[in-house]
Structure formats: structure tokens, C-alpha cells
Design an enzyme around this catalytic site. Structure first.
Site, short mmCIF file in Angstrom:
data_model
loop_
_atom_site.label_atom_id
_atom_site.label_comp_id
_atom_site.label_asym_id
_atom_site.label_seq_id
_atom_site.Cartn_x
_atom_site.Cartn_y
_atom_site.Cartn_z
N TYR A 1 0.82 -1.22 0.00
CA TYR A 1 0.00 0.00 0.00
C TYR A 1 0.85 1.27 0.00
CZ TYR A 1 0.26 -0.54 5.17
OH TYR A 1 0.68 -0.71 6.46
N LYS B 1 6.07 4.12 4.86
CA LYS B 1 6.71 3.02 4.13
C LYS B 1 7.17 3.47 2.74
CE LYS B 1 4.69 -0.74 6.88
NZ LYS B 1 5.82 -1.50 7.35
C1 HXC Z 1 -6.91 5.63 16.07
C2 HXC Z 1 -5.03 5.38 17.41
C3 HXC Z 1 -5.20 3.95 17.41
C4 HXC Z 1 -6.33 3.41 16.69
C5 HXC Z 1 -3.42 4.46 18.57
N1 HXC Z 1 -3.91 5.61 18.12
N2 HXC Z 1 -4.18 3.41 18.15
N3 HXC Z 1 -5.87 6.18 16.74
N4 HXC Z 1 -7.13 4.30 16.03
N5 HXC Z 1 -6.57 2.11 16.65
C6 HXC Z 1 -3.39 6.95 18.40
C7 HXC Z 1 -3.49 7.25 19.88
O1 HXC Z 1 -4.79 7.66 20.23
C8 HXC Z 1 -2.47 8.36 20.03
O2 HXC Z 1 -2.98 9.61 19.60
C9 HXC Z 1 -1.39 7.96 19.05
O3 HXC Z 1 -2.01 7.05 18.13
C10 HXC Z 1 -0.23 7.27 19.70
O4 HXC Z 1 -0.72 6.17 20.46
P1 HXC Z 1 0.13 5.53 21.66
O5 HXC Z 1 -0.55 4.28 22.05
O6 HXC Z 1 0.38 6.57 22.70
O7 HXC Z 1 1.53 5.29 20.96
P2 HXC Z 1 2.58 4.17 21.13
O8 HXC Z 1 2.51 3.54 22.48
O9 HXC Z 1 3.85 4.74 20.69
O10 HXC Z 1 2.09 3.03 20.11
C11 HXC Z 1 2.30 3.13 18.73
C12 HXC Z 1 1.16 2.46 17.96
C13 HXC Z 1 0.89 1.04 18.50
C14 HXC Z 1 1.54 2.44 16.50
C15 HXC Z 1 -0.10 3.30 18.14
O11 HXC Z 1 -0.18 0.45 17.81
C16 HXC Z 1 2.09 0.16 18.36
O12 HXC Z 1 3.11 0.35 19.02
N6 HXC Z 1 2.02 -0.88 17.54
C17 HXC Z 1 3.18 -1.77 17.33
C18 HXC Z 1 2.75 -3.07 16.81
C19 HXC Z 1 2.00 -2.97 15.53
O13 HXC Z 1 1.19 -2.07 15.31
N7 HXC Z 1 2.20 -3.92 14.67
C20 HXC Z 1 1.42 -4.02 13.47
C21 HXC Z 1 2.26 -3.91 12.36
S1 HXC Z 1 1.50 -4.69 11.01
P3 HXC Z 1 -3.64 10.71 20.58
O14 HXC Z 1 -3.98 11.84 19.69
O15 HXC Z 1 -4.85 10.06 21.20
O16 HXC Z 1 -2.59 11.04 21.61
C22 HXC Z 1 1.93 -3.91 9.67
C23 HXC Z 1 1.61 -4.72 8.46
C24 HXC Z 1 1.03 -3.92 7.38
O17 HXC Z 1 2.46 -2.84 9.69
C25 HXC Z 1 1.05 -4.66 6.04
C26 HXC Z 1 -0.13 -5.53 5.72
C27 HXC Z 1 -0.11 -6.10 4.34
#
Ligand code: HXC
Length: 264
Positions: free
Chosen positions: A142, A157
């Protein structure tokens, strides 16, 4: 790969963990880094149980000083570094108009800035030591297909793709190769929770893949190892797409391309 040492980001789970296990099975040593110690320790213990060498180092890729320390720890522990897998990612699907500044920043910080922090830290060691190296970054199709709900991740990305292409040219004279891999939907907990959390979402994602299955983390790890290895010695600045033909677009004409693809 025997005798080599690699850093794998997001190495505690999913594609990162599978890559660490695959590289160590091929004889390389690996430092797995990530934010949470527990999954990293588990992967390192599993590698050791299988007779390999692994170091677990708790590191947030968003923190350049912490990344430097992780690369130093790799050098101290294994005496060398030969490359890097930029696998750490953060993701959630959201309508772009609802994305907060902090949500944008969190994903771009992990994916784009984190990849730069790790890439530059490892490459500086390689250049200083006049040592060849290879770097693989995990991206997603994407980055170029235009996929609603992924604007933060897609932009980050796509930035990683541009970084990879630029540095492949700039650092070719240092014998450092850089490539991306774009896996299709891969059966991991992180991606599943972020991108296909309900059975309906899961069925919809599966229906979009002509090969009619998710990728497995070990098969993606195997392709990452291939790109890192000397078998790919003439491949640099490119992206290997391994997505079961998902990114070739929706199939509008004719019958559904797989058994579950009834969405039209
Ligand atoms: C809307 C969201 C949200 C959601 C978080 N936020 N989740 N907004 N919908 N589902 C917002 C929060 O409200 C906050 O904004 C801001 O994002 C930061 O969130 P935090 O939780 O404080 O940040 P942090 O702890 O640094 O976490 C980062 C993260 C988290 C990206 C939000 O999900 C993470 O660490 N994920 C790591 C693992 C992961 O996602 N793996 C998947 C990868 S898969 P506000 O404004 O409220 O402060 C992938 C594959 C894709 O990439 C390819 C497929 C083909």
C-alpha cells in the site's frame, strides 16, 4: 550466513522473530531489539535452545541513542555486524480525517524515523570498518497502491522505499546493499490485531489474495534471509513483493479468483 551478525528490529514477535530464528538456523548470530523485554528474551532463549547465538536488547527504534547502544552491544557481543532487518512497525487502520497529529507522528516515528535511525547507525559502523553489508526493510504494497485507512503507514513506508533506493546508489561504493520486501497479509498476532481483528475482516482480507492464503512469518523470514545473503549480491535498491498477487488489483471482470472471493 555462518559467522555473520545481524540486527533484527521488532525481533520479539511475528516476522521479526521468524527472521531471527531463520538467520540463526543458517549459522548467523542475531541481536533482536524491540520495546518489550519479555518476547525478546523468549526468542533469544529459543534460538539458544536450537543451538544458535542471539542477544536480546530492549530498544525503541524511535530513540537514536538507544539504537546506537544496541548496535554497540552487537559489536561487543559478536565482534562484528553484517547487516540489519528493519522490521519494527506500528500500525492501525483509521479514516485519514480522524487521524490525530499524535497518531500520525507515532507511526511515522516508528516506521520512517526508526528505519533511518537503525540504517544510519549500522551503515556508519560498516563504512568505518570498510566492511560489506546488507540491509532489508519490511514495507507494504500500500506504499504505492493507494489503500484507504493506511495514510500514516503508507506515507512512512513509501519514505522507506525512497530511502532504500537513494542509499542503494549512494552506498554502493561501500558495498552496502539495501532492499525492501513487501509481504502480503502475513499470519502474525500484531498484523492480525491491527488489520483483521474480526472474522469478517479476516475473510475479506483473505478474499483479496488470489493465492487464497495468508503468508506465513517463516516464509517471509526465508525471503529476508535470501535478500541479506550473497545469493542476492547483485540485487540492491529494489523491492521484492511477496503478496500472493494481492496488489495486482481487484478482479472486476469474470468469476471470483478464489473460493472465498465472492465480493465481486
Ligand atoms: C486511532 C489510534 C489507534 C487506533 C493508537 N492511536 N491506536 N488512533 N485508532 N486504533 C493513536 C493514539 O490515540 C495516540 O494519539 C497515538 O495514536 C499514539 O498512540 P500511543 O498508544 O500513545 O503510541 P505508542 O505507544 O507509541 O504506540 C504506537 C502504535 C501502536 C503504533 C499506536 O499500535 C504500536 O506500538 N504498535 C506496534 C505493533 C503494531 O502495530 N504492529 C502491526 C504492524 S502490522 P492521541 O492523539 O490520542 O494522543 C503492519 C503490516 C502492514 O504494519 C502490512 C499488511 C499487508
Amino acid at each position: 550466513m555462518a559467522g555473520r551478525a545481524y540486527l533484527v528490529t521488532g525481533g520479539g514477535t511475528g516476522i521479526g522473530a521468524a527472521t531471527a530464528l531463520h538467520l540463526t538456523a543458517l549459522g548467523a548470530s542475531v541481536t533482536v531489539i524491540g520495546r518489550r523485554a519479555e518476547p525478546l528474551e523468549k526468542v533469544a532463549a529459543e534460538v539458544k535452545r536450537q543451538g544458535g547465538n542471539a542477544l536480546a536488547h530492549t530498544t525503541d527504534v524511535r530513540d537514536p541513542a538507544a539504537v546506537e547502544a544496541a548496535v554497540d552491544a552487537t559489536m561487543n557481543h559478536f565482534g562484528r555486524i553484517d547487516g540489519l532487518v528493519n522490521n519494527a512497525a506500528g500500525n492501525f487502520v483509521t479514516p485519514a480525517e480522524k487521524l490525530s497529529p499524535n497518531g500520525w507522528r507515532a507511526v511515522v516515528d516508528i516506521v520512517l524515523n526508526g528505519t533511518w535511525n537503525c540504517t544510519s547507525a549500522v551503515a556508519r559502523r560498516l563504512i568505518d570498518a570498510n566492511h560489506p553489508g546488507s540491509i532489508v526493510s519490511v514495507i507494504a504494497t500500500y506504499a504505492w497502491t493507494g489503500h484507504p485507512g493506511t495514510v500514516h503507514s503508507a506515507a512512512a513506508k513509501a519514505g522507506v522505499v525512497a530511502m532504500t533506493r537513494t542509499l542503494a546508489v549512494e552506498w554502493a561504493r561501500h558495498n552496502i546493499r539495501l532492499n525492501c520486501i513487501a509481504p502480503g497479509p502475513t499470519e502474525t498476532e500484531g498484523a492480525g490485531n491491527a488489520l483483521w481483528a474480526t472474522p469478517e475482516d479476516r475473510a475479506r482480507v483473505l478474499a483479496s489474495v488470489p493465492l487464497n492464503r495468508f503468508a506465513t512469518a517463516p516464509e517471509v523470514g526465508d525471503l529476508i534471509a535470501l535478500l541479506l545473503s550473497d545469493r542476492a549480491a547483485y540485487i540492491t535498491g529494489t523491492t521484492l513483493t511477496a503478496d500472493g498477487a494481492q496488489s495486482l488489483g481487484p478482479q472486476i471482470y469474470g468469476p471470483p479468483v478464489n473460493a472465498t472471493n465472492t465480493a465481486g
